[in-house]
Design a protein around this motif. Structure first.
Motif, PDB file in Angstrom:
ATOM      1  N   ALA A 178       0.835  -1.200   0.000  1.00  0.00           N
ATOM      2  CA  ALA A 178       0.000   0.000   0.000  1.00  0.00           C
ATOM      3  C   ALA A 178       0.873   1.254   0.000  1.00  0.00           C
ATOM      4  O   ALA A 178       0.605   2.225  -0.716  1.00  0.00           O
ATOM      5  CB  ALA A 178      -0.931   0.000   1.206  1.00  0.00           C
ATOM      6  N   ALA A 179       1.948   1.229   0.800  1.00  0.00           N
ATOM      7  CA  ALA A 179       2.852   2.375   0.868  1.00  0.00           C
ATOM      8  C   ALA A 179       3.534   2.614  -0.468  1.00  0.00           C
ATOM      9  O   ALA A 179       3.732   3.764  -0.894  1.00  0.00           O
ATOM     10  CB  ALA A 179       3.893   2.150   1.966  1.00  0.00           C
ATOM     11  N   ALA A 180       3.904   1.529  -1.160  1.00  0.00           N
ATOM     12  CA  ALA A 180       4.537   1.661  -2.468  1.00  0.00           C
ATOM     13  C   ALA A 180       3.591   2.323  -3.467  1.00  0.00           C
ATOM     14  O   ALA A 180       3.985   3.234  -4.219  1.00  0.00           O
ATOM     15  CB  ALA A 180       4.977   0.295  -2.977  1.00  0.00           C
ATOM     16  N   ALA A 181       2.338   1.865  -3.500  1.00  0.00           N
ATOM     17  CA  ALA A 181       1.357   2.459  -4.409  1.00  0.00           C
ATOM     18  C   ALA A 181       1.132   3.926  -4.086  1.00  0.00           C
ATOM     19  O   ALA A 181       1.072   4.779  -4.995  1.00  0.00           O
ATOM     20  CB  ALA A 181       0.042   1.683  -4.323  1.00  0.00           C
ATOM     21  N   MET A 182       1.048   4.234  -2.808  1.00  0.00           N
ATOM     22  CA  MET A 182       0.826   5.618  -2.396  1.00  0.00           C
ATOM     23  C   MET A 182       2.019   6.504  -2.718  1.00  0.00           C
ATOM     24  O   MET A 182       1.864   7.666  -3.087  1.00  0.00           O
ATOM     25  CB  MET A 182       0.522   5.659  -0.908  1.00  0.00           C
ATOM     26  CG  MET A 182      -0.799   4.999  -0.528  1.00  0.00           C
ATOM     27  SD  MET A 182      -0.982   4.805   1.257  1.00  0.00           S
ATOM     28  CE  MET A 182      -1.100   6.525   1.769  1.00  0.00           C
ATOM     29  N   GLY A 183       3.236   5.967  -2.588  1.00  0.00           N
ATOM     30  CA  GLY A 183       4.426   6.759  -2.879  1.00  0.00           C
ATOM     31  C   GLY A 183       4.488   7.180  -4.333  1.00  0.00           C
ATOM     32  O   GLY A 183       4.767   8.349  -4.649  1.00  0.00           O
ATOM     33  N   ALA A 184       4.241   6.235  -5.240  1.00  0.00           N
ATOM     34  CA  ALA A 184       4.254   6.561  -6.665  1.00  0.00           C
ATOM     35  C   ALA A 184       3.135   7.544  -7.004  1.00  0.00           C
ATOM     36  O   ALA A 184       3.326   8.477  -7.805  1.00  0.00           O
ATOM     37  CB  ALA A 184       4.120   5.291  -7.494  1.00  0.00           C
ATOM     38  N   ALA A 185       1.955   7.339  -6.409  1.00  0.00           N
ATOM     39  CA  ALA A 185       0.831   8.246  -6.668  1.00  0.00           C
ATOM     40  C   ALA A 185       1.136   9.655  -6.155  1.00  0.00           C
ATOM     41  O   ALA A 185       0.852  10.648  -6.835  1.00  0.00           O
ATOM     42  CB  ALA A 185      -0.432   7.709  -6.001  1.00  0.00           C
ATOM     43  N   ALA A 186       1.723   9.738  -4.966  1.00  0.00           N
ATOM     44  CA  ALA A 186       2.056  11.049  -4.407  1.00  0.00           C
ATOM     45  C   ALA A 186       3.095  11.771  -5.254  1.00  0.00           C
ATOM     46  O   ALA A 186       3.083  13.003  -5.374  1.00  0.00           O
ATOM     47  CB  ALA A 186       2.571  10.884  -2.973  1.00  0.00           C
ATOM     48  N   ALA A 187       3.995  11.010  -5.866  1.00  0.00           N
ATOM     49  CA  ALA A 187       5.055  11.612  -6.674  1.00  0.00           C
ATOM     50  C   ALA A 187       4.514  12.290  -7.924  1.00  0.00           C
ATOM     51  O   ALA A 187       5.068  13.300  -8.385  1.00  0.00           O
ATOM     52  CB  ALA A 187       6.083  10.548  -7.053  1.00  0.00           C
ATOM     53  N   VAL A 188       3.449  11.742  -8.498  1.00  0.00           N
ATOM     54  CA  VAL A 188       2.905  12.325  -9.731  1.00  0.00           C
ATOM     55  C   VAL A 188       1.774  13.308  -9.470  1.00  0.00           C
ATOM     56  O   VAL A 188       1.391  14.069 -10.370  1.00  0.00           O
ATOM     57  CB  VAL A 188       2.398  11.228 -10.698  1.00  0.00           C
ATOM     58  CG1 VAL A 188       3.506  10.243 -11.034  1.00  0.00           C
ATOM     59  CG2 VAL A 188       1.195  10.485 -10.119  1.00  0.00           C
ATOM     60  N   LEU A 189       1.244  13.318  -8.257  1.00  0.00           N
ATOM     61  CA  LEU A 189       0.047  14.108  -7.977  1.00  0.00           C
ATOM     62  C   LEU A 189       0.217  15.605  -8.241  1.00  0.00           C
ATOM     63  O   LEU A 189      -0.679  16.224  -8.831  1.00  0.00           O
ATOM     64  CB  LEU A 189      -0.413  13.863  -6.539  1.00  0.00           C
ATOM     65  CG  LEU A 189      -1.773  14.454  -6.163  1.00  0.00           C
ATOM     66  CD1 LEU A 189      -2.876  13.928  -7.079  1.00  0.00           C
ATOM     67  CD2 LEU A 189      -2.110  14.127  -4.702  1.00  0.00           C
ATOM     68  N   PRO A 190       1.322  16.246  -7.837  1.00  0.00           N
ATOM     69  CA  PRO A 190       1.437  17.691  -8.101  1.00  0.00           C
ATOM     70  C   PRO A 190       1.365  18.034  -9.593  1.00  0.00           C
ATOM     71  O   PRO A 190       0.669  18.982  -9.987  1.00  0.00           O
ATOM     72  CB  PRO A 190       2.811  18.043  -7.508  1.00  0.00           C
ATOM     73  CG  PRO A 190       3.048  17.006  -6.453  1.00  0.00           C
ATOM     74  CD  PRO A 190       2.453  15.751  -7.021  1.00  0.00           C
ATOM     75  N   ASP A 191       2.094  17.279 -10.426  1.00  0.00           N
ATOM     76  CA  ASP A 191       2.058  17.547 -11.865  1.00  0.00           C
ATOM     77  C   ASP A 191       0.706  17.180 -12.456  1.00  0.00           C
ATOM     78  O   ASP A 191       0.248  17.807 -13.423  1.00  0.00           O
ATOM     79  CB  ASP A 191       3.157  16.758 -12.571  1.00  0.00           C
ATOM     80  CG  ASP A 191       4.539  17.321 -12.293  1.00  0.00           C
ATOM     81  OD1 ASP A 191       4.685  18.551 -12.291  1.00  0.00           O
ATOM     82  OD2 ASP A 191       5.465  16.535 -12.057  1.00  0.00           O
ATOM     83  N   ASP A 192       0.080  16.153 -11.889  1.00  0.00           N
ATOM     84  CA  ASP A 192      -1.243  15.729 -12.346  1.00  0.00           C
ATOM     85  C   ASP A 192      -2.271  16.819 -12.067  1.00  0.00           C
ATOM     86  O   ASP A 192      -3.020  17.241 -12.952  1.00  0.00           O
ATOM     87  CB  ASP A 192      -1.608  14.430 -11.621  1.00  0.00           C
ATOM     88  CG  ASP A 192      -2.859  13.772 -12.168  1.00  0.00           C
ATOM     89  OD1 ASP A 192      -3.455  14.313 -13.117  1.00  0.00           O
ATOM     90  OD2 ASP A 192      -3.237  12.711 -11.657  1.00  0.00           O
TER      91      ASP A 192
END
Length: 270
Positions: free
Chosen positions: A181-195
């Protein structure tokens, strides 16, 4: 018991690889630069780098926890990438349209994605669980979660936000599900600002990969009762996919961070 440090490491690893991948692709993306651009729901030009970068980041982090989970993420991302390229101009949406085309002898990119992600989910589920019914349910959950995240990827912040919101409860469970879950959240958080800033999009590549990782976290953190509940919910979401996408599209702009992905014209519900 998975320690807080392990969860933080999985989050940081996925986020770091994702950000590094986006930067690397911007500098030296293979092929023509136009191949890495799409028009989003508002007609703005956005980058496609976030999708492959997020898929790589979460696959590496998930694979360290459970190799089968990493495989499912990579396969889902690869199938999504194929649809991003081969199906970019295909107006057909939904399972029914692609299955009808298949019945008529046409193999669409959506059909390849549907069967490819389903097969990968079942293969990963067969490794992650021991009993036959649990293996089947695990496959449904992984493939269903990949599809669900893609369904909500209809406007900025929808898919990535959904992964963060739905992944948070998984952090509280003992075992490898918390790391996944943490891995999925980390990748999602990394792209969220540009998204959210409408500079980048996840596309099918990133949405399916993040969804598969979220599904693997559910599988690793739940027994049969939990698998049944999640599988039923995800099947229902697939059946009512248009309503799910419509609900995600209508969420207010002010709650995007709590809500979910990079929705653009290149990301499609199947």
């Amino acid at each position: 018991m998975i320690s807080r440090t392990s969860r933080k490491a999985a989050f940081a690893s996925a986020a770091g690889v994702t950000r590094a991948g986006m930067a690397a692709l911007r500098k030296a993306a293979p092929g023509d630069a136009d191949r890495w651009r799409r028009k989003n729901y508002a007609g703005r030009t956005v980058e496609l780098y976030a999708g492959p970068a997020a898929a790589a980041g979460v696959a590496l982090a998930a694979g360290r926890v459970r190799p089968a989970a990493g495989f499912a993420v990579l396969a889902a991302g690869a199938c999504g990438a194929y649809d991003d390229v081969a199906g970019a101009g295909d107006p057909r949406r939904g399972f029914r349209a692609h299955l009808t085309a298949l019945r008529d002898g046409e193999v669409t990119s959506g059909a390849v994605k549907l069967f490819g992600i389903s097969a990968a989910g079942l293969a990963a589920g067969a490794v992650l669980k021991e009993r036959p019914l649990d293996k089947l349910l695990a496959g449904v959950v992984i493939a269903g979660a990949a599809h669900f995240v893609n369904l909500v990827d209809v406007a900025p912040g929808r898919a990535a936000g959904t992964v963060i919101a739905f992944g948070t409860p998984g952090l509280l469970r003992p075992g490898p599900g918390a790391e996944l879950a943490a891995a999925a959240m980390g990748a999602a958080a990394a792209v969220l600002p540009d998204d959210l800033g409408e500079r980048a999009m996840l596309g099918d590549t990133g949405a399916h990969a993040l969804g598969a990782a979220l599904g693997a976290a559910v599988v690793a953190g739940n027994g049969r009762t939990g698998l049944l509940a999640h599988a039923a919910a995800l099947v229902a979401a697939a059946v009512y996919g248009d309503r799910v996408s419509g609900a995600a599209r209508s969420w207010r702009r002010g709650v995007r961070v709590l809500g979910a992905g990079s929705g653009t014209t290149a990301s499609s519900p199947v």
